[in-house]
Design an enzyme around this catalytic site. Structure first.
Site, mmCIF file in Angstrom:
data_model
loop_
_atom_site.group_PDB
_atom_site.id
_atom_site.type_symbol
_atom_site.label_atom_id
_atom_site.label_comp_id
_atom_site.label_asym_id
_atom_site.label_seq_id
_atom_site.Cartn_x
_atom_site.Cartn_y
_atom_site.Cartn_z
ATOM 1 N N CYS A 104 0.817 -1.300 -0.071
ATOM 2 C CA CYS A 104 -0.066 -0.055 -0.168
ATOM 3 C C CYS A 104 0.818 1.378 -0.055
ATOM 4 O O CYS A 104 0.604 2.228 -0.658
ATOM 5 C CB CYS A 104 -1.087 0.211 1.278
ATOM 6 S SG CYS A 104 -0.083 0.203 2.931
ATOM 7 N N HIS A 271 -1.843 1.542 7.133
ATOM 8 C CA HIS A 271 -1.991 1.332 5.793
ATOM 9 C C HIS A 271 -1.814 2.732 5.203
ATOM 10 O O HIS A 271 -2.311 3.808 5.732
ATOM 11 C CB HIS A 271 -3.744 0.993 5.686
ATOM 12 C CG HIS A 271 -4.330 0.636 4.531
ATOM 13 N ND1 HIS A 271 -3.448 -0.209 3.497
ATOM 14 C CD2 HIS A 271 -5.358 0.823 3.736
ATOM 15 C CE1 HIS A 271 -4.084 -0.287 2.350
ATOM 16 N NE2 HIS A 271 -5.171 0.429 2.442
ATOM 17 N N ASN A 291 -8.642 3.765 -2.000
ATOM 18 C CA ASN A 291 -7.923 2.754 -1.350
ATOM 19 C C ASN A 291 -7.318 1.912 -2.578
ATOM 20 O O ASN A 291 -7.677 2.202 -3.633
ATOM 21 C CB ASN A 291 -8.937 1.944 -0.474
ATOM 22 C CG ASN A 291 -8.243 1.135 0.555
ATOM 23 O OD1 ASN A 291 -7.092 0.874 0.532
ATOM 24 N ND2 ASN A 291 -9.133 0.630 1.549
#
Length: 334
Positions: A104, A271, A291
């Site tokens: 990520c 994240h 995302n």
């Protein structure tokens, strides 16, 4: 926002469906939960493979990058969405998929860079910056698929440059992503995800033979933005999306709509995501975020999170940079 899931629960507990019931029916909150097929029956340990932002201590971030400073007399709108503001930038409407790799941190950076290459070219340059090149070739960024530091990805862009790279299977760019989008323990349009992926090897040549690895590289500056609501809004409004990082709790994987606020469950890890705007929904201020879990998750791949309260640390690690051609002066050289 402080409890962590006990180690012994990670291998046996799955993403909790009872949390959905709790949030939707028993708790007074500003968001709705639901089953995101991507994580149906996924153990918490497996879910952690979809995270991967290592926390950067404040002192380290302040030492590593210059801080962008703003004259705060800008008149900012109540709602702002980069996709609407820069409609010709195709990358802004893309939802990427990091697959079962804790990348990520590389995705948040490369997506931010791609959008800004377009925005700062007057919406003409549609080059995608490679998350693969950052993930596999940045030696100072962390641990590849086992997590990394978003700020270090921007340092890499500044010092080494990053080649072009699109989604899995893309043939036009230098270094597209190695792993296909996937579904976890469910049937959907993608293959099942399977086990955690090893970090791809750094390959310093382009898979598209018409491109040269060295000359394909793009560069940019690297800076952090103050953990301050107005400073972050000013930065997005003026320069485009930014990379952000936050702590994910057990309730977050079940997000479907509304303004996310942590309501229940322990912490699972850090994240990194791309922040593209802000707004107000039913009187609640939010950040608008993209995302990297494909468009089947959340609200077509995006979510909103409480703004102005540094919720789950979302305002702590905002990093970005301005695209540069080689030989141009960088911000801190002025």
């Amino acid at each position: 926002c402080h409890t962590t899931v006990p180690e012994e629960h990670l291998d046996h507990d799955t993403i909790r469906e009872d949390i959905i019931e709790l949030i939707n029916n028993e708790m007074e909150t500003t968001w709705k939960a639901g089953v995101n097929n991507k994580f149906k029956n996924t153990t918490l340990r497996d879910f952690q493979k979809y995270l991967g932002a290592l926390e950067t201590p404040k002192a380290v971030l302040e030492q590593a990058l210059p801080k962008m400073v703003f004259d705060d007399n800008q008149d900012l709108p109540e709602n702002f969405d980069s996709r609407i503001n820069w409609p010709s930038c195709e990358s802004l409407r893309e939802i990427r998929d990091q697959s079962t790799c804790g990348s990520c941190w590389a995705f948040a950076a490369s997506e931010t860079m791609s959008d800004r290459v377009c925005i700062h070219s007057g919406q003409k340059d549609q080059t995608r910056i490679s998350s693969e090149d950052i993930l596999s070739c940045c030696r100072t960024c962390g641990f590849g698929c086992n997590g990394g530091y978003p700020f270090a990805a921007f340092q890499f862009w500044q010092k080494e440059g990053v080649v072009s790279g699109g989604l899995f299977g893309d043939k036009q760019t230098c270094s597209p992503y190695a792993f296909p989008p996937c579904e976890h323990h469910t049937t959907g349009k993608y293959e099942p995800c399977g086990s955690s992926k090893p970090t791809p090897k750094c390959v310093k040549r382009c898979q598209n033979e018409n491109l040269n690895y060295e000359t394909d590289k793009r560069y940019g500056s690297a800076y952090s933005v103050a953990a301050n609501e107005r400073a972050i809004m000013n930065e997005i409004f003026k320069n485009g999306p930014v990379s952000a990082a936050f702590t994910v709790y057990e309730d977050f994987p079940t997000y479907k709509s509304g303004v996310y606020q942590h309501t229940t469950g322990g912490a699972l890890g850090g994240h990194a995501v791309k922040m593209i705007g802000w707004g107000v929904e039913n009187g609640v201020k939010y950040w608008l975020i993209v995302n990297s879990w494909n468009e089947d998750w959340g609200d077509k791949g995006t979510f909103k999170i409480l703004r102005g309260k540094n919720h789950c640390g979302i305002e702590d690690e905002i990093v970005a940079g301005i695209p540069q051609s080689r030989g141009m002066k960088f911000l801190e050289d002025n």
